[in-house]
Design a protein around this motif. Structure first.
Motif, short mmCIF file in Angstrom:
data_model
loop_
_atom_site.label_atom_id
_atom_site.label_comp_id
_atom_site.label_asym_id
_atom_site.label_seq_id
_atom_site.Cartn_x
_atom_site.Cartn_y
_atom_site.Cartn_z
N ILE A 97 0.86 -1.11 0.00
CA ILE A 97 0.00 0.02 0.12
C ILE A 97 1.03 1.33 -0.06
N PHE A 98 0.72 2.06 -1.13
CA PHE A 98 1.28 3.54 -1.27
C PHE A 98 0.92 4.61 -0.28
N GLY A 99 1.80 5.28 0.13
CA GLY A 99 1.40 6.74 0.87
C GLY A 99 1.06 7.45 -0.32
N LYS A 100 0.48 8.79 0.04
CA LYS A 100 0.07 9.67 -1.26
C LYS A 100 1.45 10.51 -1.68
N GLY A 101 2.72 10.04 -1.20
CA GLY A 101 3.74 10.71 -1.82
C GLY A 101 4.06 12.22 -1.46
N THR A 102 5.52 12.50 -1.53
CA THR A 102 5.90 13.89 -1.37
C THR A 102 6.47 14.33 -2.60
N THR A 103 5.98 15.50 -3.12
CA THR A 103 6.54 15.73 -4.48
C THR A 103 7.70 16.65 -4.29
N LEU A 104 8.89 16.74 -4.53
CA LEU A 104 9.82 17.63 -4.17
C LEU A 104 10.25 18.35 -5.72
N SER A 105 10.22 19.66 -5.34
CA SER A 105 10.83 20.51 -6.74
C SER A 105 11.89 21.22 -5.98
N VAL A 106 12.92 21.53 -6.98
CA VAL A 106 14.33 22.15 -6.72
C VAL A 106 14.75 22.97 -7.35
N SER A 107 14.87 24.16 -6.89
CA SER A 107 15.40 25.28 -7.84
C SER A 107 16.87 25.63 -7.70
N SER A 108 17.57 25.89 -8.89
CA SER A 108 18.74 26.03 -8.91
C SER A 108 19.31 27.49 -8.65
#
Lengths: 108, 113
Positions: A97-108
């Motif tokens: 069973i999967f969690g909802k997830g964490t979406t990571l964005s990275v700016s340079s």
């Protein structure tokens, strides 16, 4: 039924900053797996933790499994733009069973 | 590297039509799964399949859904009468043994219009 909760849902960081996502299960897990999904892609296995209190490292990624085997965390040190994506924990009491997830964005 | 193959990559169908999504598992894998992911949301478990029968299914997997492995290779998901809310990415995943890494296919994007 079994629920796997994950926080935060979204995280934006500057390149070089650290990042952590947390996973909690409503039931004790026999093991926990972590997956990464790049935008438009499919989940790709990162690691599995089995033992209570286990800590595993993959380069800049550190994974922990809680003592009670109901929570886990993924920590990324010094994020890079290549770390962008959604990180899912997946716990197995019966089915995976999967969690909802964490979406990571990275700016340079 | 071994991979799970899913076909088609994209399927557009009219509401009420039947669709069959196909998956070719990694050859020595024994445990098969279908998941779906509505755009921007989490990966939701649908069903697990082992030894030619369903071992577990979620609330989502109602009577409109069925799975089979008709020829010992392809693993299929059938949706009998599609609804608009069935629009999602459907992933097949396989495992060699329970508790090991699950390998995901590239997914089939189902669009119901």
């Amino acid at each position: 039924g079994q629920q796997v909760m994950q926080i935060p849902q979204y995280q934006h960081v500057q390149e070089g900053e650290d990042f952590t996502t947390y996973c909690n299960s409503s039931t004790t897990l026999s093991n926990i797996q972590w997956y990464k999904q790049r935008p438009g892609g499919h989940p790709v296995f990162l690691i599995q933790l089995v033992k209570s209190g286990e800590v595993k490292k993959q380069k800049r990624l550190t994974f922990q499994f809680g003592e009670a085997k109901k929570n886990s965390s993924l920590h990324i040190t010094a994020t890079q733009t290549t770390d962008v994506g959604t990180y899912f924990c997946a716990g197995r009491a019966t089915a995976l069973i999967f969690g909802k997830g964490t979406t990571l964005s990275v700016s340079s | 590297e071994p991979e799970v193959t899913q076909t088609p990559s994209h399927q557009v169908t009219q509401m009420g039509q039947e669709v069959i999504l196909r998956c070719v598992p990694i050859s020595n894998h024994l445990y098969f799964y279908w998941y779906r992911q509505i755009l921007g949301q989490k990966v939701e478990f649908l069903v697990s399949f082992y030894n030619n029968e369903i071992s577990e299914k979620s609330e989502i997997f109602d009577d409109q859904f069925s799975v089979e492995r008709p020829d010992g290779s392809n693993f299929t998901l059938k949706i009998r009468s599609t609804k608009l809310e069935d629009s999602a990415m459907y992933f097949c995943a396989t495992q060699g043994r329970v508790g090991t890494e699950a390998f995901f296919g590239q997914g089939t994007r189902l669009t119901v219009v």
